[in-house]
Design an enzyme around this catalytic site. Structure first.
Site, PDB file in Angstrom:
ATOM      1  N   TYR A 153       0.839  -1.209   0.000  1.00  0.00           N
ATOM      2  CA  TYR A 153       0.000   0.000   0.000  1.00  0.00           C
ATOM      3  C   TYR A 153       0.875   1.261   0.000  1.00  0.00           C
ATOM      4  O   TYR A 153       0.632   2.200  -0.767  1.00  0.00           O
ATOM      5  CB  TYR A 153      -0.896  -0.053   1.236  1.00  0.00           C
ATOM      6  CG  TYR A 153      -1.897   1.064   1.353  1.00  0.00           C
ATOM      7  CD1 TYR A 153      -3.042   1.085   0.563  1.00  0.00           C
ATOM      8  CD2 TYR A 153      -1.717   2.097   2.273  1.00  0.00           C
ATOM      9  CE1 TYR A 153      -3.975   2.117   0.688  1.00  0.00           C
ATOM     10  CE2 TYR A 153      -2.638   3.117   2.411  1.00  0.00           C
ATOM     11  CZ  TYR A 153      -3.774   3.121   1.614  1.00  0.00           C
ATOM     12  OH  TYR A 153      -4.687   4.140   1.746  1.00  0.00           O
ATOM     13  N   LYS A 157       0.997   4.185  -2.824  1.00  0.00           N
ATOM     14  CA  LYS A 157       0.636   5.572  -2.512  1.00  0.00           C
ATOM     15  C   LYS A 157       1.821   6.525  -2.703  1.00  0.00           C
ATOM     16  O   LYS A 157       1.637   7.691  -3.043  1.00  0.00           O
ATOM     17  CB  LYS A 157       0.079   5.653  -1.077  1.00  0.00           C
ATOM     18  CG  LYS A 157      -1.248   4.916  -0.909  1.00  0.00           C
ATOM     19  CD  LYS A 157      -2.335   5.535  -1.778  1.00  0.00           C
ATOM     20  CE  LYS A 157      -3.688   4.889  -1.608  1.00  0.00           C
ATOM     21  NZ  LYS A 157      -4.736   5.514  -2.422  1.00  0.00           N
TER      22      LYS A 157
END
Ligand code: NAP
Length: 246
Positions: A153, A157
């Site tokens: 993640y 991001k």
């Protein structure tokens, strides 16, 4: 805001729903993309219509380039242009790096990072043609700071920030701005999955003393998507109650 057309990916719930409602309140017509949650997307549509917007719902997976192209085509067929893109659709598949499967790494990159890339690519032609565009990508405090158990993640991001700055430079002279918003810990289904205790523990670590609401993110997105933000590009705005300075 003049009558603009906004696509919000993952607009069926959470932060995406709040962004759609905010842009509708600011006078935009709204195209909501969702993957599975038709009923939830209908509820977002109702909120947008209540705020005066015309609304189109389009099912699709942002991790598939053809779906992204079809979403943009549907928006143009319905409303004639795409002026605003909010790249919000996102998922998590948490785990420690040493035991994380390649599939879980790829799934998160495919939706969060490749999805944002495919959508920016799909809107680039119509925005270049109309010499106007506002793109807002939803990154995360985790993309700025990293987080144990979220390597996939965090990479997705952080990658979104690189995409944002690069594309901002490519289209800077064409009337198109590209920015990112980096939310902190926001109360949605995504964080509810971590349990109540995680929310309470997190609240204690946030300088402003509480977890955020989807509307906190939506107001920053609404601003960056507006005419008044036309001199801001390539920026990452943290909306995190101070998490990233703690
Ligand atoms: P959420 O409540 O889990 O909602 C996710 C949304 O994304 C849903 O509308 C979902 O659609 C859609 N979606 C997921 N995968 C998709 C795909 N492959 N194609 C199209 N749509 C897809 O999440 P959220 O908390 O609102 O998060 C929204 C964004 O903010 C995400 O990018 C997330 O990473 C980011 N963010 C959230 C937080 C937080 O604390 N909540 C913090 C930082 C950043 P369906 O309902 O149809 O599945």
């Amino acid at each position: 805001m003049k009558r603009r057309v906004a696509i919000v990916t993952g607009g069926s719930r959470g932060i995406g729903r709040a962004c759609a409602a905010e842009l509708a309140a600011r006078g935009a017509d709204i195209v909501i993309s969702y993957r599975n949650g038709r009923e939830a997307a209908e509820e977002t549509a109702r909120l947008c219509r209540e705020r005066g917007a015309s609304v189109l719902l389009v099912r699709g997976d942002v991790g598939i380039e053809e779906d992204c192209a079809a979403l943009v085509k549907a928006a143009i067929d319905a409303f004639g242009s795409v002026d605003i893109l909010v790249n919000n659709a996102g998922i998590t598949k948490d785990g420690l790096l040493m035991t994380m499967s390649g599939e879980d790494f790829e799934a998160v990159i495919d939706t969060n990072l490749k999805g944002s890339f495919f959508m920016m690519k799909a809107v680039s032609r119509p925005m270049l043609r109309s010499k106007y565009g506002r793109i807002v990508n939803i990154s995360s405090v985790v993309g700025l700071m990293g987080n144990a158990g979220q390597a996939n993640y965090a990479a997705s991001k952080a990658g979104i920030i690189g995409l944002t700055k690069s594309f901002a430079k490519e289209v800077a002279k064409k009337g198109i701005t590209v920015n990112a918003v980096a939310p902190g810990f926001i109360e949605t289904d995504m964080t509810a999955a971590l349990g109540e205790k995680a929310g309470a523990d997190m609240g204690a670590l946030i300088p402003l003393g509480e977890i955020g609401r989807p509307e906190d993110i939506a107001s920053a997105v609404g601003f960056l998507a507006g005419e008044e933000a036309g001199y801001i590009t390539g920026q990452v705005i943290s909306v995190d109650g101070g998490m990233s300075i703690a």
